[in-house]
Design a protein around this motif. Structure first.
Motif, PDB file in Angstrom:
ATOM      1  N   CYS A 173      14.832  -9.412   4.252  1.00 36.49           N
ATOM      2  CA  CYS A 173      15.456  -8.616   3.181  1.00 36.49           C
ATOM      3  C   CYS A 173      15.513  -9.430   1.892  1.00 36.49           C
ATOM      4  O   CYS A 173      15.285  -8.895   0.801  1.00 36.49           O
ATOM      5  N   ALA A 174      15.822 -10.721   2.000  1.00 35.26           N
ATOM      6  CA  ALA A 174      15.855 -11.579   0.817  1.00 35.26           C
ATOM      7  C   ALA A 174      14.478 -11.670   0.169  1.00 35.26           C
ATOM      8  O   ALA A 174      14.340 -11.567  -1.062  1.00 35.26           O
ATOM      9  N   ALA A 175      13.456 -11.875   0.985  1.00 36.27           N
ATOM     10  CA  ALA A 175      12.091 -11.996   0.450  1.00 36.27           C
ATOM     11  C   ALA A 175      11.651 -10.702  -0.226  1.00 36.27           C
ATOM     12  O   ALA A 175      11.037 -10.730  -1.309  1.00 36.27           O
ATOM     13  N   LEU A 176      11.957  -9.569   0.387  1.00 26.64           N
ATOM     14  CA  LEU A 176      11.565  -8.283  -0.195  1.00 26.64           C
ATOM     15  C   LEU A 176      12.295  -8.017  -1.504  1.00 26.64           C
ATOM     16  O   LEU A 176      11.712  -7.501  -2.466  1.00 26.64           O
ATOM     17  N   ALA A 177      13.583  -8.365  -1.565  1.00 25.05           N
ATOM     18  CA  ALA A 177      14.345  -8.152  -2.797  1.00 25.05           C
ATOM     19  C   ALA A 177      13.845  -9.057  -3.913  1.00 25.05           C
ATOM     20  O   ALA A 177      13.746  -8.628  -5.074  1.00 25.05           O
ATOM     21  N   ALA A 178      13.526 -10.304  -3.588  1.00 23.38           N
ATOM     22  CA  ALA A 178      13.003 -11.213  -4.606  1.00 23.38           C
ATOM     23  C   ALA A 178      11.635 -10.749  -5.099  1.00 23.38           C
ATOM     24  O   ALA A 178      11.343 -10.777  -6.307  1.00 23.38           O
TER      25      ALA A 178
ATOM     26  N   GLU B 161      10.539  -7.693  -5.056  1.00 22.56           N
ATOM     27  CA  GLU B 161      10.783  -6.472  -5.810  1.00 22.56           C
ATOM     28  C   GLU B 161      11.142  -6.785  -7.262  1.00 22.56           C
ATOM     29  O   GLU B 161      10.841  -6.001  -8.167  1.00 22.56           O
ATOM     30  N   SER B 162      11.766  -7.945  -7.475  1.00 24.95           N
ATOM     31  CA  SER B 162      12.139  -8.364  -8.823  1.00 24.95           C
ATOM     32  C   SER B 162      11.007  -9.082  -9.549  1.00 24.95           C
ATOM     33  O   SER B 162      11.191  -9.567 -10.665  1.00 24.95           O
ATOM     34  N   GLY B 163       9.853  -9.173  -8.921  1.00 31.26           N
ATOM     35  CA  GLY B 163       8.678  -9.759  -9.564  1.00 31.26           C
ATOM     36  C   GLY B 163       8.425 -11.213  -9.242  1.00 31.26           C
ATOM     37  O   GLY B 163       7.472 -11.807  -9.776  1.00 31.26           O
ATOM     38  N   ALA B 164       9.220 -11.826  -8.380  1.00 35.81           N
ATOM     39  CA  ALA B 164       9.040 -13.240  -8.055  1.00 35.81           C
ATOM     40  C   ALA B 164       7.876 -13.456  -7.102  1.00 35.81           C
ATOM     41  O   ALA B 164       7.555 -12.589  -6.283  1.00 35.81           O
ATOM     42  N   ARG B 165       7.263 -14.610  -7.221  1.00 35.73           N
ATOM     43  CA  ARG B 165       6.276 -15.073  -6.234  1.00 35.73           C
ATOM     44  C   ARG B 165       7.063 -15.741  -5.110  1.00 35.73           C
ATOM     45  O   ARG B 165       7.772 -16.714  -5.329  1.00 35.73           O
ATOM     46  N   VAL B 166       6.923 -15.195  -3.899  1.00 37.71           N
ATOM     47  CA  VAL B 166       7.820 -15.565  -2.804  1.00 37.71           C
ATOM     48  C   VAL B 166       7.040 -16.154  -1.647  1.00 37.71           C
ATOM     49  O   VAL B 166       6.019 -15.598  -1.215  1.00 37.71           O
ATOM     50  N   ALA B 167       7.563 -17.271  -1.122  1.00 39.40           N
ATOM     51  CA  ALA B 167       7.068 -17.835   0.132  1.00 39.40           C
ATOM     52  C   ALA B 167       8.171 -17.748   1.173  1.00 39.40           C
ATOM     53  O   ALA B 167       9.332 -18.065   0.880  1.00 39.40           O
ATOM     54  N   LEU B 168       7.831 -17.295   2.351  1.00 38.40           N
ATOM     55  CA  LEU B 168       8.784 -17.273   3.460  1.00 38.40           C
ATOM     56  C   LEU B 168       8.282 -18.226   4.537  1.00 38.40           C
ATOM     57  O   LEU B 168       7.163 -18.068   5.046  1.00 38.40           O
ATOM     58  N   LEU B 169       9.100 -19.238   4.859  1.00 40.22           N
ATOM     59  CA  LEU B 169       8.736 -20.219   5.874  1.00 40.22           C
ATOM     60  C   LEU B 169       9.490 -19.907   7.165  1.00 40.22           C
ATOM     61  O   LEU B 169      10.727 -19.860   7.180  1.00 40.22           O
ATOM     62  N   GLU B 170       8.744 -19.697   8.221  1.00 46.41           N
ATOM     63  CA  GLU B 170       9.329 -19.366   9.524  1.00 46.41           C
ATOM     64  C   GLU B 170       8.930 -20.427  10.532  1.00 46.41           C
ATOM     65  O   GLU B 170       7.737 -20.710  10.721  1.00 46.41           O
ATOM     66  N   ARG B 171       9.934 -21.022  11.178  1.00 45.56           N
ATOM     67  CA  ARG B 171       9.691 -22.094  12.142  1.00 45.56           C
ATOM     68  C   ARG B 171       8.894 -21.623  13.350  1.00 45.56           C
ATOM     69  O   ARG B 171       8.033 -22.341  13.870  1.00 45.56           O
ATOM     70  N   ALA B 172       9.138 -20.429  13.812  1.00 48.25           N
ATOM     71  CA  ALA B 172       8.498 -19.916  15.028  1.00 48.25           C
ATOM     72  C   ALA B 172       7.055 -19.523  14.764  1.00 48.25           C
ATOM     73  O   ALA B 172       6.687 -19.184  13.632  1.00 48.25           O
TER      74      ALA B 172
ATOM     75  N   GLN C  14       4.286  -8.310   3.921  1.00 51.77           N
ATOM     76  CA  GLN C  14       2.860  -8.597   3.742  1.00 51.77           C
ATOM     77  C   GLN C  14       2.232  -7.661   2.715  1.00 51.77           C
ATOM     78  O   GLN C  14       1.462  -8.096   1.848  1.00 51.77           O
ATOM     79  N   GLN C  15       2.559  -6.384   2.805  1.00 50.37           N
ATOM     80  CA  GLN C  15       2.017  -5.408   1.854  1.00 50.37           C
ATOM     81  C   GLN C  15       2.435  -5.718   0.422  1.00 50.37           C
ATOM     82  O   GLN C  15       1.657  -5.530  -0.514  1.00 50.37           O
ATOM     83  N   ASP C  16       3.653  -6.206   0.248  1.00 55.09           N
ATOM     84  CA  ASP C  16       4.170  -6.471  -1.085  1.00 55.09           C
ATOM     85  C   ASP C  16       3.735  -7.816  -1.652  1.00 55.09           C
ATOM     86  O   ASP C  16       4.055  -8.134  -2.803  1.00 55.09           O
ATOM     87  N   GLY C  17       3.062  -8.615  -0.853  1.00 48.33           N
ATOM     88  CA  GLY C  17       2.542  -9.875  -1.374  1.00 48.33           C
ATOM     89  C   GLY C  17       3.412 -11.088  -1.123  1.00 48.33           C
ATOM     90  O   GLY C  17       3.177 -12.149  -1.727  1.00 48.33           O
ATOM     91  N   VAL C  18       4.408 -10.981  -0.245  1.00 50.82           N
ATOM     92  CA  VAL C  18       5.150 -12.166   0.170  1.00 50.82           C
ATOM     93  C   VAL C  18       4.221 -13.039   1.013  1.00 50.82           C
ATOM     94  O   VAL C  18       3.547 -12.537   1.923  1.00 50.82           O
ATOM     95  N   GLU C  19       4.163 -14.330   0.716  1.00 50.64           N
ATOM     96  CA  GLU C  19       3.314 -15.243   1.499  1.00 50.64           C
ATOM     97  C   GLU C  19       4.118 -15.747   2.693  1.00 50.64           C
ATOM     98  O   GLU C  19       5.144 -16.428   2.524  1.00 50.64           O
ATOM     99  N   LEU C  20       3.675 -15.402   3.884  1.00 48.95           N
ATOM    100  CA  LEU C  20       4.373 -15.737   5.115  1.00 48.95           C
ATOM    101  C   LEU C  20       3.720 -16.944   5.771  1.00 48.95           C
ATOM    102  O   LEU C  20       2.518 -16.939   6.064  1.00 48.95           O
ATOM    103  N   PHE C  21       4.521 -17.973   6.009  1.00 47.99           N
ATOM    104  CA  PHE C  21       4.030 -19.198   6.654  1.00 47.99           C
ATOM    105  C   PHE C  21       4.728 -19.329   8.001  1.00 47.99           C
ATOM    106  O   PHE C  21       5.915 -19.660   8.072  1.00 47.99           O
TER     107      PHE C  21
END
Length: 493
Positions: free
Chosen positions: A17-22, A24-35, A165-172
């Motif tokens: 939800c945080a990544a999608l909201a950021a 949505e506000s136009g930010a370039r977002v990276a989400l880092l997931e340990r798993a 993914q559709q919105d362009g959040v980079e998932l690691f």
């Protein structure tokens, strides 16, 4: 070094939800997931997907669930759940230790946040299977819960991940964040265990609590907690909490408290995404006994939504850390699917004497005495109604059953062996009502936000079912918007 506007640590409901909201506000977002990707979703993926939300009535619910049919509305009593009810119940359950401003934010923004989630591909539906009983021909919802996500926790994570993914959040995936540093230019650096470095003006920590950290459990929850089974994600070991504490964040909340439930004795020691529904939360419809054959809880103290999260601690204190939930045909048909999974330790018999003989390790003579005394104490003159606090109680027992008491007299009888399954811990970081992390002086740490189970402001002593996903979504959304705004400020400076 990877440079972004916003970095989110953790890929569960709050982090997504945080990544999608950021974004949505136009930010370039990276989400880092340990798993790894196949085990994504954190604790959110291990839940049933229930959301506690304030609503006035059917019109509000129809906004969240546009697929509701007129016939469903006619055959269901959804009631209402006001903001005052939501706030009052959670405040009381925390013994009024919850931060009132943060709690008020969660409550007042719950409906709008869930409505926002529907625009991100999340589909809500009524919790008919677990939160409604048919009374006088109409489904009656109870315990302040009416809404869940289609597909449960996994459905929630899949929907939000797909939209990210559709919105362009980079998932690691498979990237474990280990340290936070402040760069000379004012940005944050996130150092990963694999040597990668990420930088951004704002970071959102949503890595969950420390329920999967055996050492911290023994240290903070107390002796014996290292023996508990882990119901949730194996990756929630407190990494995000430690990183924030290391750079000056304040430790906050109920560090010796946790959400822990009756968990099937046959469940794996560590949460398994392919083996969910091992909790046993409908004890309020039956009787619970320990290895000495004695009852040790008032099973009908309140709706299970308000008591279930404390049952893990209670069973952990019993001899051998084990107990049995016992039902007869007055209530077995009311039990949900979690009692019907193939791996459940279900024991059936045609008499209580036969059942007592089949329960391995129990004092059978004491058990039969307990059940005889219980059966004789039930106020059968009071009508049984599982959809309300019916007052059908026992009389004359040193430990009463306050509601939903039925004599165990209608065979066949069934018992389920249970132990303690820890879901998440209550202690963590302090945030303000905009999800900014606070330091020990109560000041916001510039560019650092938190959401999800590591927020230490909300849960003390008890937990209300469905509150966790809602608070994670509300604070995650706020954190994302705030982090994006902080990044804009940094770039303009």
């Amino acid at each position: 070094m990877h440079s972004f506007d916003v970095i989110v640590l953790g890929g569960g409901n709050a982090g997504l939800c945080a990544a999608l909201a950021a974004r949505e506000s136009g930010a370039r977002v990276a989400l880092l997931e340990r798993a790894p990707e196949q085990l994504k979703g954190g604790n959110s993926a291990h839940t049933g997907g229930a959301f506690r939300v304030a609503y006035h009535g059917n019109d509000d619910l129809r906004v969240l669930m546009p697929d509701l049919l007129d016939s469903e509305l006619e055959n269901s009593d959804f009631g209402s759940y006001s903001q005052d009810d939501f706030f009052g119940e959670l405040a009381a359950m925390s013994q009024y230790r919850a931060d009132p401003e943060v709690l008020d934010t969660v409550v007042t923004q719950s409906l709008d946040t869930l409505r926002w989630m529907t625009t991100k591909g999340v589909r809500f539906m009524p919790i008919y299977g677990r939160q409604a009983f048919k009374v006088d021909g109409k489904y009656k919802f109870w315990g302040g819960l009416t809404v869940e996500v289609s597909g449960g926790g996994l459905g929630l994570v899949d929907a939000l991940s797909r939209r990210a993914q559709q919105d362009g959040v980079e998932l690691f995936y498979g990237v474990r964040a280990k340290r936070l540093n402040r760069c000379g230019d004012g940005r944050w650096q996130v150092l990963a265990a694999n040597g990668e470095v990420f930088a951004a003006p704002a970071v959102i920590v949503a890595t969950g609590g420390f329920h999967a950290n055996l050492r911290w459990r023994a240290q903070y929850l107390g002796p014996g907690w290292d023996l508990a089974k882990v119901r949730g994600s194996r990756f929630n070991t407190g990494d995000g909490i430690q990183m924030a504490l290391d750079i000056g964040a304040a430790a906050h909340g109920n560090w010796s408290g946790c959400h822990a439930v009756f968990y099937d004795l046959n469940a794996p020691a560590m949460g398994d995404i392919d083996l969910l529904n091992m909790q046993k939360n409908y004890f309020h419809l039956g009787v619970v006994v320990n290895a000495e054959g004695r009852r040790f809880v008032d099973e009908g103290e309140d709706f299970r939504n308000y008591t279930y999260s404390g049952m893990g601690e209670k069973v952990l204190r019993q001899p051998g850390g084990v107990a049995w939930q016992i039902f007869d045909q007055h209530s077995e048909q009311l039990l949900p699917d979690e009692y019907r999974v193939r791996q459940a330790t279900r024991i059936q018999a045609d008499s209580l004497e036969e059942l007592a003989g089949k329960l391995e390790g129990i004092n059978a003579r004491a058990l039969l005495q307990t059940l005889d005394q219980y059966n004789a104490a039930v106020r059968t003159d009071i009508p049984f109604n599982p959809a309300i606090r019916d007052g059908r109680c026992t009389e004359g027992l040193s430990l009463p059953k306050s509601n939903w008491a039925n004599p165990l007299s209608k065979p066949p009888f069934v018992a389920y062996a249970v132990t303690c399954g820890i879901t998440f811990t209550f202690g963590g970081l302090q945030v303000d009502s905009q999800a900014q992390v606070l330091d020990e002086q109560g000041e916001a740490i510039d560019g650092l936000y938190a959401a999800g189970e590591l927020v230490g402001n909300l849960y003390y002593v008890k937990y209300a079912g469905g509150a966790g996903l809602t608070s994670g979504s509300v604070l995650g959304r706020l954190a994302g918007a705030g982090a994006a705004a902080r990044s804009d400020e940094w770039q303009r400076a």
